[in-house]
Write a protein that holds these residues in place. Structure first.
Motif, PDB file in Angstrom:
ATOM      1  N   GLY A 181       4.199   4.877  10.117  1.00  0.00           N
ATOM      2  CA  GLY A 181       4.665   4.035   9.018  1.00  0.00           C
ATOM      3  C   GLY A 181       3.765   2.830   8.811  1.00  0.00           C
ATOM      4  N   ALA A 182       3.253   2.278   9.899  1.00  0.00           N
ATOM      5  CA  ALA A 182       2.330   1.146   9.796  1.00  0.00           C
ATOM      6  C   ALA A 182       1.041   1.568   9.105  1.00  0.00           C
ATOM      7  N   ALA A 183       0.562   2.774   9.417  1.00  0.00           N
ATOM      8  CA  ALA A 183      -0.650   3.283   8.761  1.00  0.00           C
ATOM      9  C   ALA A 183      -0.406   3.485   7.269  1.00  0.00           C
ATOM     10  N   ALA A 184       0.768   4.015   6.926  1.00  0.00           N
ATOM     11  CA  ALA A 184       1.100   4.206   5.512  1.00  0.00           C
ATOM     12  C   ALA A 184       1.210   2.862   4.793  1.00  0.00           C
ATOM     13  N   ALA A 185       1.807   1.875   5.457  1.00  0.00           N
ATOM     14  CA  ALA A 185       1.933   0.543   4.858  1.00  0.00           C
ATOM     15  C   ALA A 185       0.558  -0.080   4.640  1.00  0.00           C
ATOM     16  N   ALA A 186      -0.352   0.113   5.605  1.00  0.00           N
ATOM     17  CA  ALA A 186      -1.712  -0.416   5.452  1.00  0.00           C
ATOM     18  C   ALA A 186      -2.410   0.236   4.267  1.00  0.00           C
ATOM     19  N   ALA A 187      -2.175   1.533   4.079  1.00  0.00           N
ATOM     20  CA  ALA A 187      -2.774   2.233   2.941  1.00  0.00           C
ATOM     21  C   ALA A 187      -2.207   1.720   1.619  1.00  0.00           C
ATOM     22  N   LEU A 188      -0.908   1.398   1.598  1.00  0.00           N
ATOM     23  CA  LEU A 188      -0.280   0.900   0.372  1.00  0.00           C
ATOM     24  C   LEU A 188      -0.770  -0.492  -0.009  1.00  0.00           C
TER      25      LEU A 188
ATOM     26  N   PRO B 268      -3.930  -0.684  -3.084  1.00  0.00           N
ATOM     27  CA  PRO B 268      -3.726  -0.910  -4.525  1.00  0.00           C
ATOM     28  C   PRO B 268      -3.167  -2.290  -4.842  1.00  0.00           C
ATOM     29  N   LEU B 269      -2.411  -2.878  -3.911  1.00  0.00           N
ATOM     30  CA  LEU B 269      -1.888  -4.221  -4.141  1.00  0.00           C
ATOM     31  C   LEU B 269      -3.000  -5.266  -4.139  1.00  0.00           C
ATOM     32  N   CYS B 270      -4.121  -4.936  -3.502  1.00  0.00           N
ATOM     33  CA  CYS B 270      -5.258  -5.851  -3.437  1.00  0.00           C
ATOM     34  C   CYS B 270      -6.353  -5.470  -4.426  1.00  0.00           C
ATOM     35  N   GLY B 271      -6.007  -4.643  -5.403  1.00  0.00           N
ATOM     36  CA  GLY B 271      -6.977  -4.264  -6.419  1.00  0.00           C
ATOM     37  C   GLY B 271      -7.982  -3.226  -5.966  1.00  0.00           C
ATOM     38  N   LEU B 272      -7.710  -2.562  -4.857  1.00  0.00           N
ATOM     39  CA  LEU B 272      -8.588  -1.525  -4.343  1.00  0.00           C
ATOM     40  C   LEU B 272      -7.929  -0.170  -4.568  1.00  0.00           C
ATOM     41  N   GLY B 273      -8.569   0.676  -5.355  1.00  0.00           N
ATOM     42  CA  GLY B 273      -7.981   1.959  -5.714  1.00  0.00           C
ATOM     43  C   GLY B 273      -8.094   2.998  -4.618  1.00  0.00           C
ATOM     44  N   ALA B 274      -7.697   4.222  -4.985  1.00  0.00           N
ATOM     45  CA  ALA B 274      -7.716   5.335  -4.039  1.00  0.00           C
ATOM     46  C   ALA B 274      -9.133   5.627  -3.549  1.00  0.00           C
ATOM     47  N   ARG B 275     -10.132   5.384  -4.403  1.00  0.00           N
ATOM     48  CA  ARG B 275     -11.520   5.641  -4.001  1.00  0.00           C
ATOM     49  C   ARG B 275     -11.938   4.732  -2.854  1.00  0.00           C
ATOM     50  N   HIS B 276     -11.554   3.464  -2.911  1.00  0.00           N
ATOM     51  CA  HIS B 276     -11.873   2.530  -1.835  1.00  0.00           C
ATOM     52  C   HIS B 276     -11.139   2.913  -0.550  1.00  0.00           C
TER      53      HIS B 276
END
Length: 199
Positions: free
Chosen positions: A44-51, A54-62
């Motif tokens: 869950g922590a890894a998933a939260a880090a991934a989420l 996008p909140l920081c303006g970094l898309g899926a590519r980043h």
């Protein structure tokens, strides 16, 4: 360029935070990750880090560029830990490692190298009494951060050339081209530093 250690311009709240605050938060977060004992909490922590990307303006590519170099190692660690300690431990370790790398990638992607340099120089200031030059310490640390993505870039270039030649097996043959590219990059960096009076 968005691999570890390369700044991605933006105007989010995380971008505006001072480098020291982000590094302190990273230290606290990674320490907390190491204390996790539940595999689902680690994942869950890894998933939260991934989420957070996008909140920081970094898309899926980043996000993918940060995570992709880690995937082979996660696979090996998962297999090893599953065989030695069981699936729960494998999930926990992979979750902790994935979360830590994603958070570190987030910090370096939202922090200018110049800000890191200034922070390291301030932190190394007390070492002056021992004859240490803080600017040199900061330069070494900043160069270390900058060189991390160079390895991934060199490996990606070697792999693309390897595949373009129709080669599919024996990936160990890419090691020599990667080393050659890194040596060339180091020589170019050394020449640039010498031209600017740094030794």
């Amino acid at each position: 360029m968005t691999a570890l250690g390369l700044y991605v311009p933006g105007d989010t709240a995380v971008h505006r935070l001072p480098a020291g605050a982000k590094l302190a938060a990273l230290l606290v977060a990674v320490t907390g990750l190491l204390l996790i004992t539940d595999p689902w909490a680690a994942l869950g922590a890894a998933a939260a880090a991934a989420l957070l990307y996008p909140l920081c303006g970094l898309g899926a590519r980043h996000l993918w560029r940060t995570l992709r170099p880690l995937l082979p190692f996660l696979a090996l660690i998962a297999v090893f830990q599953t065989l030695v300690a069981g699936g729960d431990v494998a999930a926990r370790v992979c979750g902790q490692l994935g979360a830590a790398v994603l958070l570190a990638g987030l910090v370096t992607s939202t922090t200018r190298v110049s800000a890191m340099f200034e922070l390291f120089e301030r932190l190394a200031g007390p070492l002056r009494v021992f004859g240490v030059r803080p600017d040199r310490v900061a330069l070494v640390l900043a160069m270390t951060i900058r060189c991390v993505p160079l390895v991934a870039t060199a490996w990606r270039a070697a792999r693309e050339a390897y595949v373009a030649r129709g080669l599919r097996r024996r990936p160990h043959r890419m090691v020599v081209p990667v080393i050659v590219n890194l040596v060339r990059s180091a020589e170019a960096l050394g020449e640039a530093m010498s031209a600017r009076g740094l030794d």
